[in-house]
Design a protein around this motif. Structure first.
Motif, short mmCIF file in Angstrom:
data_model
loop_
_atom_site.label_atom_id
_atom_site.label_comp_id
_atom_site.label_asym_id
_atom_site.label_seq_id
_atom_site.Cartn_x
_atom_site.Cartn_y
_atom_site.Cartn_z
N ALA A 159 -13.14 4.83 -8.93
CA ALA A 159 -13.32 6.03 -8.11
C ALA A 159 -12.06 6.41 -7.37
O ALA A 159 -11.22 5.56 -7.04
N VAL A 160 -11.95 7.70 -7.08
CA VAL A 160 -10.91 8.22 -6.20
C VAL A 160 -11.64 8.98 -5.11
O VAL A 160 -12.46 9.85 -5.37
N VAL A 161 -11.34 8.64 -3.85
CA VAL A 161 -11.97 9.29 -2.70
C VAL A 161 -10.92 10.15 -2.02
O VAL A 161 -9.86 9.66 -1.65
N PHE A 162 -11.22 11.43 -1.86
CA PHE A 162 -10.33 12.35 -1.15
C PHE A 162 -10.89 12.54 0.25
O PHE A 162 -12.07 12.84 0.41
N SER A 163 -10.04 12.36 1.28
CA SER A 163 -10.51 12.47 2.66
C SER A 163 -9.42 13.00 3.56
O SER A 163 -8.24 12.69 3.36
N THR A 164 -9.82 13.79 4.57
CA THR A 164 -8.85 14.24 5.56
C THR A 164 -8.58 13.17 6.60
O THR A 164 -7.57 13.21 7.28
N GLY A 190 -10.96 5.25 8.06
CA GLY A 190 -12.25 4.58 8.08
C GLY A 190 -12.70 4.13 6.71
O GLY A 190 -13.26 3.04 6.55
N ILE A 191 -12.45 4.95 5.70
CA ILE A 191 -12.82 4.60 4.33
C ILE A 191 -11.97 3.44 3.85
O ILE A 191 -12.48 2.49 3.26
N ARG A 192 -10.69 3.48 4.14
CA ARG A 192 -9.81 2.36 3.75
C ARG A 192 -10.22 1.06 4.44
O ARG A 192 -10.19 -0.01 3.83
N ALA A 193 -10.60 1.16 5.71
CA ALA A 193 -11.02 -0.04 6.45
C ALA A 193 -12.28 -0.64 5.84
O ALA A 193 -12.37 -1.86 5.66
N SER A 194 -13.25 0.21 5.48
CA SER A 194 -14.47 -0.30 4.85
C SER A 194 -14.17 -0.87 3.47
O SER A 194 -14.74 -1.89 3.08
N ASP A 250 -10.66 -1.15 -8.14
CA ASP A 250 -10.27 0.11 -8.78
C ASP A 250 -10.71 1.35 -8.01
O ASP A 250 -11.10 2.34 -8.59
N VAL A 251 -10.65 1.30 -6.68
CA VAL A 251 -10.98 2.46 -5.87
C VAL A 251 -9.72 2.87 -5.12
O VAL A 251 -9.05 2.05 -4.51
N HIS A 252 -9.43 4.16 -5.16
CA HIS A 252 -8.23 4.68 -4.52
C HIS A 252 -8.62 5.76 -3.51
O HIS A 252 -9.54 6.53 -3.75
N ALA A 288 -18.27 4.36 -3.63
CA ALA A 288 -17.10 4.34 -4.50
C ALA A 288 -16.89 2.96 -5.11
O ALA A 288 -16.59 2.83 -6.30
N ALA A 289 -17.07 1.92 -4.30
CA ALA A 289 -16.92 0.55 -4.81
C ALA A 289 -18.00 0.23 -5.84
O ALA A 289 -17.72 -0.41 -6.86
N ARG A 290 -19.21 0.70 -5.60
CA ARG A 290 -20.31 0.45 -6.53
C ARG A 290 -20.09 1.19 -7.85
O ARG A 290 -20.39 0.68 -8.92
N HIS A 291 -19.56 2.37 -7.75
CA HIS A 291 -19.35 3.20 -8.94
C HIS A 291 -18.20 2.65 -9.78
O HIS A 291 -18.27 2.59 -10.99
#
Length: 85
Positions: free
Chosen positions: A58-63, A67-71, A79-81, A52-55
């Motif tokens: 991006a918007v990442v949807f996760s249940t 972990g994604i926020r920590a990374s 610009d990643v949410h 997502a950061a490379r792209h």
């Protein structure tokens, strides 16, 4: 989403595969991420965050977004949410 010709990504980040530097960056994000107490390190979370950061934009949807926020906090993209679903 924008229309793309079949089999041809229009984004440079999508068109190129990861190299050794990319894998090391994802590993660094995994190793340096400050996770909540009950969350274990997850390589998939780190790779999703890196992709997502490379792209960008991006918007990442996760249940389980912790972990994604920590990374992402290690990678520090602008610009990643992350959206919890």
């Amino acid at each position: 989403m924008r229309e793309a010709k079949a089999g041809r990504p229009e984004c440079l980040a999508c068109a190129t595969g990861p190299d050794l530097v990319d894998w090391r960056r994802a590993g660094t994000a995994l190793g340096c991420a400050t996770l909540p107490a009950k969350k274990r390190p997850d390589a998939v979370d780190a790779w999703v965050a890196f992709a997502a950061a490379r792209h960008g934009g991006a918007v990442v949807f996760s249940t389980v977004p912790e972990g994604i926020r920590a990374s992402l906090s290690v990678l520090a993209p602008v610009d990643v949410h992350v959206v919890a679903v």
